[in-house]
Design an enzyme around this catalytic site. Structure first.
Site, PDB file in Angstrom:
ATOM      1  N   PHE A 288       0.874  -1.193   0.000  1.00  0.00           N
ATOM      2  CA  PHE A 288       0.000   0.000   0.000  1.00  0.00           C
ATOM      3  C   PHE A 288       0.908   1.241   0.000  1.00  0.00           C
ATOM      4  O   PHE A 288       0.836   2.084   0.882  1.00  0.00           O
ATOM      5  CB  PHE A 288      -0.935   0.030   1.225  1.00  0.00           C
ATOM      6  CG  PHE A 288      -1.764  -1.212   1.418  1.00  0.00           C
ATOM      7  CD1 PHE A 288      -2.921  -1.399   0.682  1.00  0.00           C
ATOM      8  CD2 PHE A 288      -1.387  -2.185   2.347  1.00  0.00           C
ATOM      9  CE1 PHE A 288      -3.707  -2.546   0.876  1.00  0.00           C
ATOM     10  CE2 PHE A 288      -2.157  -3.331   2.538  1.00  0.00           C
ATOM     11  CZ  PHE A 288      -3.319  -3.502   1.805  1.00  0.00           C
TER      12      PHE A 288
ATOM     13  N   ASP B  17       1.348  -1.342  -4.935  1.00  0.00           N
ATOM     14  CA  ASP B  17       0.075  -0.631  -4.842  1.00  0.00           C
ATOM     15  C   ASP B  17      -0.828  -1.120  -5.975  1.00  0.00           C
ATOM     16  O   ASP B  17      -0.344  -1.557  -7.024  1.00  0.00           O
ATOM     17  CB  ASP B  17       0.287   0.885  -4.946  1.00  0.00           C
ATOM     18  CG  ASP B  17      -0.861   1.662  -4.293  1.00  0.00           C
ATOM     19  OD1 ASP B  17      -0.676   2.178  -3.163  1.00  0.00           O
ATOM     20  OD2 ASP B  17      -1.949   1.757  -4.905  1.00  0.00           O
TER      21      ASP B  17
ATOM     22  N   ASN C  16      -2.814  -6.409  -6.375  1.00  0.00           N
ATOM     23  CA  ASN C  16      -3.701  -6.405  -5.221  1.00  0.00           C
ATOM     24  C   ASN C  16      -2.897  -6.943  -4.035  1.00  0.00           C
ATOM     25  O   ASN C  16      -2.348  -8.037  -4.103  1.00  0.00           O
ATOM     26  CB  ASN C  16      -4.909  -7.306  -5.509  1.00  0.00           C
ATOM     27  CG  ASN C  16      -5.873  -7.332  -4.342  1.00  0.00           C
ATOM     28  OD1 ASN C  16      -5.483  -7.490  -3.183  1.00  0.00           O
ATOM     29  ND2 ASN C  16      -7.140  -7.170  -4.653  1.00  0.00           N
ATOM     30  N   ALA C  17      -2.848  -6.175  -2.986  1.00  0.00           N
ATOM     31  CA  ALA C  17      -1.999  -6.519  -1.842  1.00  0.00           C
ATOM     32  C   ALA C  17      -2.340  -7.888  -1.266  1.00  0.00           C
ATOM     33  O   ALA C  17      -1.445  -8.643  -0.879  1.00  0.00           O
ATOM     34  CB  ALA C  17      -2.145  -5.450  -0.763  1.00  0.00           C
TER      35      ALA C  17
ATOM     36  N   ASP D 296       0.430  -0.269   5.146  1.00  0.00           N
ATOM     37  CA  ASP D 296      -0.288   0.983   5.423  1.00  0.00           C
ATOM     38  C   ASP D 296      -1.568   1.007   4.595  1.00  0.00           C
ATOM     39  O   ASP D 296      -1.704   1.792   3.648  1.00  0.00           O
ATOM     40  CB  ASP D 296       0.615   2.184   5.087  1.00  0.00           C
ATOM     41  CG  ASP D 296      -0.055   3.499   5.433  1.00  0.00           C
ATOM     42  OD1 ASP D 296      -1.019   3.506   6.221  1.00  0.00           O
ATOM     43  OD2 ASP D 296       0.412   4.543   4.906  1.00  0.00           O
TER      44      ASP D 296
ATOM     45  N   CYS E 119      -5.503   3.513   9.820  1.00  0.00           N
ATOM     46  CA  CYS E 119      -5.885   4.929   9.902  1.00  0.00           C
ATOM     47  C   CYS E 119      -7.364   5.105  10.197  1.00  0.00           C
ATOM     48  O   CYS E 119      -7.905   6.188  10.068  1.00  0.00           O
ATOM     49  CB  CYS E 119      -5.513   5.653   8.615  1.00  0.00           C
ATOM     50  SG  CYS E 119      -6.313   4.952   7.179  1.00  0.00           S
TER      51      CYS E 119
HETATM   52  N1  SAH Z   1       1.760   4.388   2.560  1.00  0.00           N
HETATM   53  C1  SAH Z   1       1.316   5.589   1.884  1.00  0.00           C
HETATM   54  C2  SAH Z   1      -0.170   5.803   1.963  1.00  0.00           C
HETATM   55  C3  SAH Z   1      -1.018   4.616   1.580  1.00  0.00           C
HETATM   56  S1  SAH Z   1      -2.674   5.014   1.160  1.00  0.00           S
HETATM   57  C4  SAH Z   1       2.084   6.771   2.430  1.00  0.00           C
HETATM   58  O1  SAH Z   1       2.632   6.677   3.531  1.00  0.00           O
HETATM   59  O2  SAH Z   1       2.147   7.798   1.767  1.00  0.00           O
HETATM   60  C5  SAH Z   1      -3.322   3.498   0.715  1.00  0.00           C
HETATM   61  C6  SAH Z   1      -2.925   2.982  -0.653  1.00  0.00           C
HETATM   62  O3  SAH Z   1      -3.427   1.660  -0.743  1.00  0.00           O
HETATM   63  C7  SAH Z   1      -3.478   3.742  -1.852  1.00  0.00           C
HETATM   64  O4  SAH Z   1      -2.407   4.171  -2.645  1.00  0.00           O
HETATM   65  C8  SAH Z   1      -4.323   2.699  -2.606  1.00  0.00           C
HETATM   66  O5  SAH Z   1      -4.156   2.773  -4.016  1.00  0.00           O
HETATM   67  C9  SAH Z   1      -3.746   1.405  -2.102  1.00  0.00           C
HETATM   68  N2  SAH Z   1      -4.646   0.244  -2.096  1.00  0.00           N
HETATM   69  C10 SAH Z   1      -5.925   0.187  -1.683  1.00  0.00           C
HETATM   70  N3  SAH Z   1      -6.396  -1.077  -1.748  1.00  0.00           N
HETATM   71  C11 SAH Z   1      -5.382  -1.845  -2.226  1.00  0.00           C
HETATM   72  C12 SAH Z   1      -5.216  -3.234  -2.497  1.00  0.00           C
HETATM   73  N4  SAH Z   1      -6.219  -4.098  -2.294  1.00  0.00           N
HETATM   74  N5  SAH Z   1      -4.021  -3.659  -2.958  1.00  0.00           N
HETATM   75  C13 SAH Z   1      -3.002  -2.792  -3.148  1.00  0.00           C
HETATM   76  N6  SAH Z   1      -3.101  -1.479  -2.906  1.00  0.00           N
HETATM   77  C14 SAH Z   1      -4.262  -1.000  -2.444  1.00  0.00           C
END
Ligand code: SAH
Length: 394
Positions: free
Chosen positions: A229, A250, A277-278, A298, A338
């Site tokens: 993420f 991401d 996808n995470a 995150d 968060c």
């Molecule tokens: N770590 C970053 C903020 C993360 S915000 C920082 O510190 O700046 C959350 C992120 O998760 C977003 O960019 C979104 O695109 C991503 N995201 C949401 N669902 C996801 C998933 N299932 N797999 C991968 N990424 C995902």
């Protein structure tokens, strides 16, 4: 509505016994069911009293919103330009006291700075505002005048695309309120630089609430790092200062492109970028037996409301369990949440059960929260929302 009339606080709201108790407890949000009687229209400032007529504060009134009153002050003072000036000056004095080593920070954090429904983030010479209350929207000219006077910014942008606007009956819009505002600006965070997308980026262009955690992670991570993420690389970039290799993951193409650009801006060549996808990636990597020295998680708020909690628990457990399995002995897990509804206690409970299922002994290195320019008010639990645990998987 002329400017002279906007502060007409002759209107009154009477609270029920429960509402009055809540107001006295120091919580600024009064729900519709706790308002016994009120007159006025969306965006008015009203005098808040209990049933005996005792003064409780001045509030922003919006009959359309479930949160019908937002108490802006507990003093019997006029809410005028001078009021906003003193709030903004107090907010800036606090930020100066933090000695923030970054050109992007949050100046106004809504209720936590005594300006319900107003967020102001500073990105160097620019301000980006989020307005989530009708009363603030009506008084923006005062706020702009004070910001101009105190900071002389090159431009001020309104990101009027937050969900809370709908609940207040405000239309969605993104517009320049003063000066000129570019689509993106380069700001610094500690020794690094990154480009913040002011118009189209998440939030106001960056995850400023993670700034201190980005900087703290540098003290823990090393070797092979997986940043899941990653968005525009908030953690990945800082990790790259100390790690051998970093992989930023991401699901969003634009987010990864921004991360790539930021890596280039800082001259890093040890970051790889993976669009995935995470949940799938973490499962595949752990099934394949891959090992990392540090994993950063995150995720977005899985629990936006209380109703999402069940699903959020499962999702949160899944990613943390996988991450723990991926860590080499002594590996570091930096794991964040968060969502206010997902409390620290609940997060601990889920991490505990993930550790048990992963068969790992997990040493707590540090519990962290949101950066201090996103202050927490003791009597407003919602202002404490970001949790960041640094765990060592022995
Ligand atoms: N770590 C970053 C903020 C993360 S915000 C920082 O510190 O700046 C959350 C992120 O998760 C977003 O960019 C979104 O695109 C991503 N995201 C949401 N669902 C996801 C998933 N299932 N797999 C991968 N990424 C995902």
């Amino acid at each position: 509505m002329t400017k002279a009339m906007v502060n007409d606080a002759t209107k009154m709201a009477v609270l029920t016994k429960r509402g009055a108790a809540r107001a006295r407890s120091g919580h600024p949000w009064i729900y519709r069911s706790d308002v016994a009687d009120a007159a006025g229209e969306a965006g008015d400032v009203v005098r808040v009293v209990d049933r005996a007529g005792r003064f409780l504060g001045q509030a922003f009134y919006n009959p359309k919103s479930e949160i019908t009153l937002r108490i802006a002050t507990r003093q019997d003072e006029e809410i005028n330009e001078a009021f906003f000036r003193s709030r903004i000056e107090r907010a800036q004095r606090y930020r100066e006291s933090l000695r923030i080593d970054a050109s992007a920070y949050r100046l106004l954090h809504s209720e936590a700075d005594g300006v319900p429904g107003l967020v102001a983030d500073r990105y160097g010479d620019y301000f980006v505002l989020q307005v989530g209350s009708a009363a603030i929207e009506r008084r923006l000219h005062w706020i702009l005048a004070v910001l101009q006077d105190l900071f002389a910014p090159a431009g001020i942008l309104l990101r009027g695309d937050v969900a809370s606007r709908g609940r207040e009956g405000l239309v969605t819009k993104v517009e320049v309120l003063s000066g000129e505002v570019p689509d993106s600006v380069v700001v610094n965070e500690g020794p690094l630089r990154y480009r913040a997308e002011l118009r189209r980026g998440q939030k106001t262009g960056g995850f400023l609430d993670q700034r201190e955690n980005h900087l703290a992670a540098v003290h823990y991570v090393r070797g092979r790092v997986l940043d899941v993420f990653s968005y525009a690389g908030g953690f990945a970039l800082h990790a790259a200062r100390v790690a051998e290799t970093v992989e930023a993951v991401d699901a969003s193409g634009p987010a990864l492109q921004a991360a790539r650009d930021n890596a280039e801006l800082n001259g890093f060549s040890n970051i790889a970028f993976t669009r995935a996808n995470a949940f799938d990636l973490l499962r595949e990597r752990s099934d394949a037996g891959t090992r990392y020295d540090a994993v950063i998680l995150d995720p977005p708020a899985f629990a936006k409301t209380k109703r999402d909690l069940h699903r959020a628990r499962r999702a949160y457990k899944e990613i943390n369990l996988r991450a723990m399995k991926l860590l080499a002995p002594g590996g570091i897990l930096v794991t964040c949440s968060c969502s206010y509804h997902f409390s620290r206690e609940l997060m601990e409970e889920i991490l505990r059960s993930a550790a048990a299922d992963a068969g790992r002994t997990v040493r707590v290195r540090e519990w962290r929260g949101q950066a201090r320019d996103h202050p927490e008010i003791l009597t407003i639990p919602e202002t404490r929302y970001l949790k960041c645990a640094v765990l060592e998987c022995l």
